[in-house]
Design a protein around this motif. Structure first.
Motif, PDB file in Angstrom:
ATOM      1  N   ALA A  50      -4.787   0.536  -0.964  1.00 37.82           N
ATOM      2  CA  ALA A  50      -4.177   1.290   0.134  1.00 37.82           C
ATOM      3  C   ALA A  50      -5.241   2.038   0.929  1.00 37.82           C
ATOM      4  N   ASN A  51      -6.237   2.595   0.252  1.00 38.26           N
ATOM      5  CA  ASN A  51      -7.321   3.283   0.957  1.00 38.26           C
ATOM      6  C   ASN A  51      -8.137   2.315   1.811  1.00 38.26           C
ATOM      7  N   ILE A  52      -8.403   1.134   1.288  1.00 35.89           N
ATOM      8  CA  ILE A  52      -9.144   0.136   2.057  1.00 35.89           C
ATOM      9  C   ILE A  52      -8.357  -0.256   3.304  1.00 35.89           C
ATOM     10  N   VAL A  53      -7.072  -0.480   3.153  1.00 36.14           N
ATOM     11  CA  VAL A  53      -6.227  -0.843   4.298  1.00 36.14           C
ATOM     12  C   VAL A  53      -6.200   0.288   5.318  1.00 36.14           C
ATOM     13  N   LEU A  54      -6.042   1.528   4.854  1.00 39.36           N
ATOM     14  CA  LEU A  54      -6.021   2.657   5.784  1.00 39.36           C
ATOM     15  C   LEU A  54      -7.338   2.772   6.545  1.00 39.36           C
TER      16      LEU A  54
END
Length: 67
Positions: A50-54
């Motif tokens: 999720a952090n990578i996507v954000l």
């Protein structure tokens, strides 16, 4: 999107974890009832993804104004 989305996401997760650990310490909340230990690696992986996507959908560093 601005970089603030990532900061808010991570800050929210951090606050939830701190509150849950405090409640666990006070014997009000039991982490193992909500998240069995064998699921923890999957949750950590999900948070990382999720952090990578954000970071890929945000347009700049957090807190910097676009001029």
């Amino acid at each position: 999107m601005s970089g603030w989305k990532t900061v808010l996401f991570n800050g929210g997760l951090g606050i939830v974890a701190l509150i849950a650990e405090l409640l666990n310490y006070l014997s009000v909340f039991n982490w193992r009832e909500v998240l069995p230990p064998e699921y923890a690696p999957g949750v950590i992986l999900g948070i990382g993804v999720a952090n990578i996507v954000l970071r890929h959908v945000t347009t700049g560093p957090a807190g910097w104004r676009q001029k």
